[in-house]
Write a protein that holds these residues in place. Structure first.
Motif, short mmCIF file in Angstrom:
data_model
loop_
_atom_site.label_atom_id
_atom_site.label_comp_id
_atom_site.label_asym_id
_atom_site.label_seq_id
_atom_site.Cartn_x
_atom_site.Cartn_y
_atom_site.Cartn_z
N TRP A 1 -0.41 8.94 -5.82
CA TRP A 1 -0.22 10.36 -5.58
C TRP A 1 0.50 11.02 -6.76
O TRP A 1 0.10 12.09 -7.24
CB TRP A 1 0.56 10.53 -4.27
CG TRP A 1 0.60 11.92 -3.77
CD1 TRP A 1 -0.15 12.96 -4.24
CD2 TRP A 1 1.38 12.40 -2.69
NE1 TRP A 1 0.14 14.08 -3.51
CE2 TRP A 1 1.07 13.76 -2.55
CE3 TRP A 1 2.32 11.82 -1.83
CZ2 TRP A 1 1.67 14.56 -1.59
CZ3 TRP A 1 2.91 12.62 -0.87
CH2 TRP A 1 2.59 13.97 -0.76
N ALA B 1 0.22 3.83 -2.83
CA ALA B 1 -0.23 5.17 -2.47
C ALA B 1 0.70 6.22 -3.06
O ALA B 1 0.27 7.24 -3.62
CB ALA B 1 -0.30 5.30 -0.95
N LEU B 2 2.00 5.93 -2.96
CA LEU B 2 2.98 6.86 -3.53
C LEU B 2 2.77 7.00 -5.03
O LEU B 2 2.76 8.11 -5.59
CB LEU B 2 4.38 6.33 -3.24
CG LEU B 2 5.54 7.14 -3.82
CD1 LEU B 2 5.65 8.46 -3.10
CD2 LEU B 2 6.84 6.38 -3.71
N ILE C 1 0.83 -1.20 0.00
CA ILE C 1 0.00 0.00 0.00
C ILE C 1 0.87 1.25 0.00
O ILE C 1 0.53 2.26 -0.64
CB ILE C 1 -1.01 0.00 1.19
CG1 ILE C 1 -2.08 1.10 1.00
CG2 ILE C 1 -0.35 0.24 2.51
CD1 ILE C 1 -3.09 0.81 -0.04
#
Lengths: 371, 423
Positions: A134, A130-131, A126
């Protein structure tokens, strides 16, 4: 359709995007896949895989150049009709979302096995996703520039390992070139699996509409796959040359083993695996970045939305769930192989079909306005 | 302007709050002083330990039939004894300037802690060892692994190879050696030269390799050769001398992972390296000058090897061509006139003849043992695919064929220099 103000991607950026998208998590397992299929013929298996991927990439690029300001979702509708094209585009979205999830999972498995045994796999996956999500909100200009920026970090670990380990390689381990007990079926299957590792190169279809001069896309694709393929081939040759085909097939991640066995000259660093993994994170990130962005942008075009960042957020839980589906490492690699082979229909078979219909029907995109 | 920056920040902060706790790596935080760094391991058969009561190594735990993994009937083998050398963090001097005074670093025995445990597999034994040690065992700095000859012959290396390849912390460059007597004795040596005993053992091997006295057969090489279809592995064979140092006695020969024998003498290491094509040569040999009773010492410094496979009547025939460059380093008597080119040529011939005899002896031994440490099988597999695929196919079959395949050896020798003396 990319807004004209983001049509800034240069030749170099496009090339870098292709290279750093291809080089990713698969490089660790690649020598094993090749050695299992062709023992000492592993480089041959890899080369065949590269050739096959190059064919697919050339087709995708040619299509992109024929419709220089349109994305694959858009031009496929023009070529084979709205609804059939939408169906395949949805498959394409599903495939690249799955590819992203599986790559994140494979990365997390490497991390949990080799360096952070007590960190949950979910957390590593995750964090990486998530990185990526983004960063994916950025526009195409930033996207291509980021790839160029990270290119040295993507190429360096592989090149260093190959250069340092070749002195331990024995030519005998690489002979016979076709392998012992050559089996055309096994070699072909291995080549397909290797070719599946190159599917990220489809990203060029997304980059072409943003290129300043789409006419240079073909050169970018070819240079890109030559560099990435060359590095992959060199890694296979070095790994099989050092360990021999039988031992290479026994390791789960032979490239990591190579980093472990390699000493920095003067024995400054006695094992390179930690350093290799640190830099290798960048290579994984750039691959995830491309496949994730490709998924989000294809969805944007499919639903005729002006902005893709909405999809980026919505996709995250799904991609994460896909990453968690395989229950163990054995089935993870089975799923990866299965999904990868299936993906070849989308990244090579489908462009082939589109190209044939184009030739027969004569569909053509708008001419790119000069400058 | 300001509000825009604020808005950006408002978007970034939730992301940071989400991601930051995940990337701190706190799960795997392990301070260096909380690790029990294992520097060396020794493996003995249980019977070897029972014969001789352990010496001054502290109280050893009682070993009963139940192992730590709770299995009372160990399958696939008997209990073995594991001896570990663990670094004592404060006592290991870090730089050359330290040690000697203070800290107790001057005595090698005090820098490490030697412990015993037992198990049926390496993991099993390590688990029992962990029960005795407060800190988590860390294998990332494992430098040497000693296996007793009795164990290597009786159990083979499979249990060890699997563990070492599977374990992510273990280095591939770790040395695995076979010891003539009890392996545990090597863990208890206290050489005065190095402040950490295992590091002394390791540098003995590393330096021997650099001087051309030992082939580069570290663990990674062993693991590759075990599975290679056309060759068998070797490991360095050592014995303890006077408790404090080790003697590099030769090489241990294996059939797959099973030890089957050793070289007859240390010089055979050189012969083995010559046959496998290791370029630098470090051994000095004594040869008799033809036609005289006197001898010279002759040291090789560079070697070249070429192996060809030919076929006669459908059967393979190996021919090995070797060239050795070297110098005369000593003569036993003034009667040897080194200023004479004819004498040098005779010495060359004598060296060649002796080398050929050495090679024949080593090859004969490998034939008797049914092992192919040189890897002639790899030449056949690599260069004559059709023959291999048709007639050999497997490693076992190659071992059957190997002893009957004739090997031609041709050696040429050139003496280049005589040292600082003219004649």
């Amino acid at each position: 359709m990319e807004a004209p103000r983001f049509q800034t991607v240069t030749f170099l950026e496009a090339t870098a995007t292709v290279i750093s998208t291809i080089i990713g998590v698969g490089v660790l397992a690649l020598p094993r896949i090749a050695a299992e299929a062709g023992n000492s013929g592993a480089p041959l298996v890899t080369l065949l895989g590269i050739v096959l991927s190059t064919v697919g990439l050339v087709l995708v690029t040619a299509l992109g150049m024929r419709f220089p300001r349109q994305s694959p979702v858009e031009y496929s509708e023009r070529i084979i009709g709205r609804w059939p094209a939408r169906g395949v585009s949805l498959l394409l979205v599903a495939f690249f979302a799955t590819l992203t999830g599986l790559a994140a999972r494979e990365f997390a498995e490497v991390v949990v096995t080799s360096v952070l045994p007590r960190t949950p796999v979910e957390v590593t996956a995750i964090a990486m996703l998530a990185l990526t999500a983004w960063c994916c909100r950025a526009n195409l200009t930033t996207f291509a520039y980021a790839h160029l920026f990270y290119l040295p970090f993507v190429l360096a670990p592989g090149l260093v390992i190959v250069a340092l380990s070749l002195k331990n390689a024995a030519l005998l381990n690489l002979l016979p070139v076709v392998g012992n007990h050559p089996d055309a079926g096994a070699i072909a299957a291995g080549a397909l699996t290797v070719s599946a590792l190159f599917q990220g190169s489809f990203v060029v279809a997304m980059v072409i509409p943003g290129m300043r001069r789409p006419r240079r896309a073909m050169a970018a694709s070819l240079v890109g796959i030559c560099v990435a393929g060359g590095l992959y081939l060199a890694i296979v040759i070095a790994t099989v040359g050092v360990f021999g085909a039988a031992a290479t097939a026994e390791f789960l991640w032979p490239t990591l083993e190579l980093a472990k066995t390699t000493l920095l000259p003067g024995e400054v660093l006695e094992r390179l695996d930690a350093a290799f993994l640190m830099v290798w994170v960048t290579a994984v990130f750039t691959t995830l970045y491309s496949t994730y962005a490709l998924t989000a942008r294809a969805l944007r075009d499919l639903f005729r939305l002006g902005d893709h960042s909405l999809w980026v957020t919505f996709l995250l839980p799904y991609v994460f769930l896909i990453a968690l589906v395989p229950p163990d490492i054995v089935r993870l690699y089975q799923v990866i192989e299965w999904v990868g082979r299936f993906g070849l229909w989308i990244t090579i078979g489908y462009p082939c079909l589109l190209w044939l219909v184009c030739l027969l029907g004569g569909a053509r995109g708008d001419e790119p306005h000069a400058n | 302007m300001r509000t825009e920056a604020f808005r950006g920040l408002r978007r970034v902060i939730p992301c940071l709050l989400f991601i930051l706790p995940l990337v701190t790596g706190c799960w795997d935080r392990l301070e260096i002083e909380q690790r029990a760094t294992v520097l060396g391991l020794a493996i003995d058969t249980e019977s070897a330990v029972a014969e001789e009561a352990p010496r001054d190594v502290g109280k050893s735990p009682s070993i009963d039939a139940t192992t730590s993994s709770g299995m009372d009937v160990p399958y696939g083998g008997t209990l073995f004894r594991l001896t570990a050398q663990i670094a004592v963090p404060g006592r290991i001097p870090l730089g050359p300037g330290e040690g000697g005074g203070g800290g107790g670093g001057s005595r090698p025995q005090e820098a490490v802690w030697v412990l015993h445990s037992a198990g049926t597999t390496v993991n099993d034994a390590l688990q029992q060892l962990q029960q005795q040690v407060a800190d988590k065992l860390f294998l990332g700095h494992l430098r040497i692994l000693v296996v007793s000859e009795a164990f290597a012959r009786a159990r083979g290396m499979q249990v060890l190879t699997d563990f070492l390849v599977r374990h992510p912390e273990v280095r591939r460059t770790v040395w695995v050696v076979v010891s003539r007597g009890r392996a545990a004795d090597l863990m208890q040596t206290a050489p005065p030269l190095e402040r950490v005993p295992t590091l002394y053992l390791m540098s003995t091997l590393d330096h021997a390799k650099q001087m051309g006295k030992l082939s580069n057969d570290f663990f990674g090489m062993f693991a590759s050769k075990v599975v290679a279809p056309g060759r068998d592995p070797v490991l360095p064979y050592v014995e303890v001398m006077q408790r404090d140092n080790i003697n590099l006695t030769g090489l241990a020969f294996f059939q797959g992972d099973q030890m089957v024998g050793t070289t007859a003498r240390p010089f055979d290491i050189s012969t083995y390296m010559l046959l496998t094509g290791v370029r630098p040569g470090g051994y000095t040999m004594m040869v008799q000058v033809p036609g005289q009773a006197d001898t010279v010492m002759w040291q090789a410094y560079r070697r070249k090897q070429r192996v060809d496979v030919t076929f006669a009547n459908g059967r393979p025939h190996l021919s090995v061509q070797l060239h050795i460059d070297g110098n005369v380093t000593e003569k036993s008597s003034d009667r040897v006139n080194l200023d004479d080119a004819a004498v040098i040529r005779r010495i060359d011939e004598a060296v060649a003849a002796k080398t050929r005899a050495n090679i024949e002896a080593v090859l004969e031994r490998t034939r008797e043992l049914g092992t192919d440490p040189v890897g002639f099988g790899e030449y056949v597999r690599a260069k004559h695919r059709r023959y291999w695929d048709r007639a050999v196919k497997s490693k076992d079959r190659w071992r059957d064929l190997y002893p009957d395949i004739p090997v031609d050896v041709r050696v040429t020798v050139t003496t280049h220099r005589l040292g600082m003396k003219g004649r």
